[in-house]
Enzyme design. Structure first.
Site, short mmCIF file in Angstrom:
data_model
loop_
_atom_site.label_atom_id
_atom_site.label_comp_id
_atom_site.label_asym_id
_atom_site.label_seq_id
_atom_site.Cartn_x
_atom_site.Cartn_y
_atom_site.Cartn_z
N CYS A 65 -5.37 2.00 -3.68
CA CYS A 65 -3.70 3.10 -3.34
C CYS A 65 -2.36 2.07 -3.05
O CYS A 65 -1.31 1.74 -2.43
CB CYS A 65 -3.73 3.39 -1.92
N ASP A 67 3.18 -4.57 7.79
CA ASP A 67 2.14 -4.01 8.05
C ASP A 67 0.91 -4.77 8.12
O ASP A 67 0.28 -5.83 6.87
CB ASP A 67 1.52 -3.52 6.39
N HIS A 121 0.73 -1.42 -0.05
CA HIS A 121 -0.14 -0.03 -0.05
C HIS A 121 1.07 1.19 -0.33
O HIS A 121 1.96 0.74 0.38
CB HIS A 121 -1.10 0.16 1.49
N GLN A 156 -4.19 -5.35 6.71
CA GLN A 156 -5.72 -6.30 6.19
C GLN A 156 -5.66 -7.41 7.35
O GLN A 156 -6.15 -8.73 6.43
CB GLN A 156 -5.60 -6.40 5.06
N LYS A 177 -10.11 -1.26 10.31
CA LYS A 177 -10.24 -2.36 9.45
C LYS A 177 -10.70 -3.34 10.02
O LYS A 177 -10.82 -3.97 8.98
CB LYS A 177 -8.70 -2.29 8.40
N1 PLP Z 1 -1.42 -0.75 4.96
C1 PLP Z 1 -3.03 -1.38 4.34
C2 PLP Z 1 -2.85 -2.66 3.53
C3 PLP Z 1 -3.53 -0.72 4.09
O1 PLP Z 1 -4.77 -1.64 3.21
C4 PLP Z 1 -4.30 0.61 4.23
C5 PLP Z 1 -5.62 1.19 4.23
O2 PLP Z 1 -6.50 0.82 3.18
C6 PLP Z 1 -3.34 0.91 5.01
C7 PLP Z 1 -2.16 0.51 5.42
C8 PLP Z 1 -3.73 2.67 5.30
O3 PLP Z 1 -4.44 2.52 7.11
P1 PLP Z 1 -4.72 3.92 7.54
O4 PLP Z 1 -5.57 4.36 5.86
O5 PLP Z 1 -5.84 3.04 8.13
O6 PLP Z 1 -3.80 4.19 7.89
#
Ligand code: PLP
Length: 423
Positions: A381, A217, A140, A220, A243
């Site tokens: 993203c 990270d 992401h 998900q 999430k």
């Molecule tokens: N990492 C992953 C894999 C994501 O799916 C997301 C959000 O879609 C993020 C990071 C960023 O999360 P946030 O927007 O809650 O900071």
């Protein structure tokens, strides 16, 4: 049509069986009663943000109505009660990911801030020109851009671990990228765009053998499976509350205690200091060192309630339910003419990305909305991933614990109509 799952599985402690009745679970989510354009809502966008159960909404409401005050600074009763509830939420999150200590749980705004915090503190202090970090093609943007900012500032080298055309993480190719200059490996646990579950244990072991630290990270991953910090032996783990059926504006950065202790503050201000004079300030121990200013108090309490909710349902039961949805959705969607599923990794969470011949992903999303079905359309993203796959965008159905087999049928039936419109 397949009947919706009502199944039995071991709960998180593995002690006794719990049953997962999705129709009963749906009663916990008031928003699922909504109709969209006259049709029942079919919510398939949980990877972007999951809906919240009443337990979370109520915990936040009750906190605001009964114990709300600022934390850590008042001698009065309300402030002490709010502080107790806030710190109890930290303990709930510790238990949720089996961290060794609540001091390893830092509350921040979400995964984006988590990763920026590590780049700005650990990265600035410990990485210098020529040091290497390894990301993957699945990342992401929030696990790419903070490192690029650091690259501009410090001259670090960013290497990228490849995937195959199905979205599988290629472990041997990753291992070849490790070198004596590798300082950090920052990789997603589950891809938000494809659903790929990466082989995190092997990644961590290989990185540690090479002397590198690992940041996962976990945005998900936490909604879909149990994660265990001590078993993984990971150095940093990042995730967002919204999430995992919790509120926005709150997330957790897990960091190993001994590592956090070596890191400088992220932001300066109230709450994170021990003493301040105009000549010099001294800082608190983690986690407070990294939590400058008034935190998201009510949101932390809501996140604690979300952790309790998932634990009570049993994460193994949730996983089993979602894996059944994934299998059924993959089967139904691959049978549709002109539709191609993007991302067929051997191990996946319940996320199905797809493209349809001759139809832009945004058009798919717009037409599905007319049928009351919420999906995400775009690059998710993850522009470098889209480029790797030779795509501008995909449509993505991401499932949560409240989705049913009927939701999958509604999606497949509506996609047939999309196809007919563009035929
Ligand atoms: N990492 C992953 C894999 C994501 O799916 C997301 C959000 O879609 C993020 C990071 C960023 O999360 P946030 O927007 O809650 O900071």
């Amino acid at each position: 049509m397949l009947a919706s799952t009502s199944r039995t599985a071991m709960n998180d402690e593995g002690r006794h069986s719990v049953s997962f009745d999705v129709h009963r679970v749906r009663e916990d989510f008031p928003i699922l009663k909504r109709r969209i354009r006259g049709r029942p809502l079919v919510y398939l966008d949980s990877a972007a943000s999951a809906q919240k159960p009443k337990a979370v909404l109520d915990a936040m409401q009750v906190a605001q109505e009964t114990i709300y005050a600022n934390v850590h600074r008042g001698v009065h009763t309300l402030s002490q009660e709010a502080t107790d509830a806030f710190e109890a939420a930290r303990e709930k999150l510790r238990a949720f990911i089996n961290a060794a200590s609540a001091d390893e749980i830092i509350f921040v705004r979400g995964a984006t801030e988590d990763i920026n915090l590590v780049a700005a503190t650990y990265g600035r202090k410990f990485l210098s020109a020529g040091d290497e970090i390894i990301l993957s093609e699945l990342e992401h943007h929030s696990n790419i851009v903070p490192w690029q900012l650091l690259q501009t500032e410090k001259g670090i080298v960013i290497k990228v671990a490849p995937i195959d055309d199905d979205g599988n993480f290629l472990l041997p190719a990753f291992e070849k990228l490790l070198s004596p200059r590798t300082r950090l490996v920052a990789i997603t646990h589950v891809s938000n765009a494809l659903g790929t579950v990466t082989p995190v244990r092997a990644i961590i072991e290989a990185a540690h053998r090479a002397g590198a630290k690992v940041l996962l990270d976990g945005c998900q991953a936490v909604p879909h499976m149990a994660v265990d910090m001590q078993a993984l032996d990971v150095d940093f783990y990042a995730f967002s509350g919204h999430k995992m059926y919790g509120p926005t504006g709150i997330g957790v950065l897990y960091g190993k205690k001994e590592l956090l202790a070596t890191m400088p503050p992220y932001q300066g201000g109230g709450e994170m200091i021990s003493t301040v004079t105009f000549a010099k300030s001294t800082f608190k121990e983690p986690p407070h060192r990294f939590e400058a200013g008034t935190p998201a108090i009510v949101e932390a309490i809501g996140l604690g309630a979300a952790a309790d909710y998932l634990t009570a349902l049993g994460r193994e039961a949730v996983r089993a339910h979602e894996q059944a949805l994934l299998a059924y959705a993959s089967q139904r969607l691959s049978a549709l003419p002109g539709l191609q599923i993007v991302g067929r990794a051997a191990e996946k969470a319940a996320i199905v990305s797809f493209v349809m011949e001759g139809v832009h992903a945004h058009d798919i999303g717009t037409i599905l909305d007319r049928a009351g079905i919420a999906v995400r359309a775009g690059h998710h993203c993850a522009q470098p991933l889209m480029e790797r796959l030779g795509l501008a965008a995909t449509a993505r159905a991401s499932f949560g614990l409240y989705n049913t087999m009927e939701d999958v049928d509604a999606l497949a039936d509506a996609l047939k109509i999309v196809r007919e419109i563009f035929a």
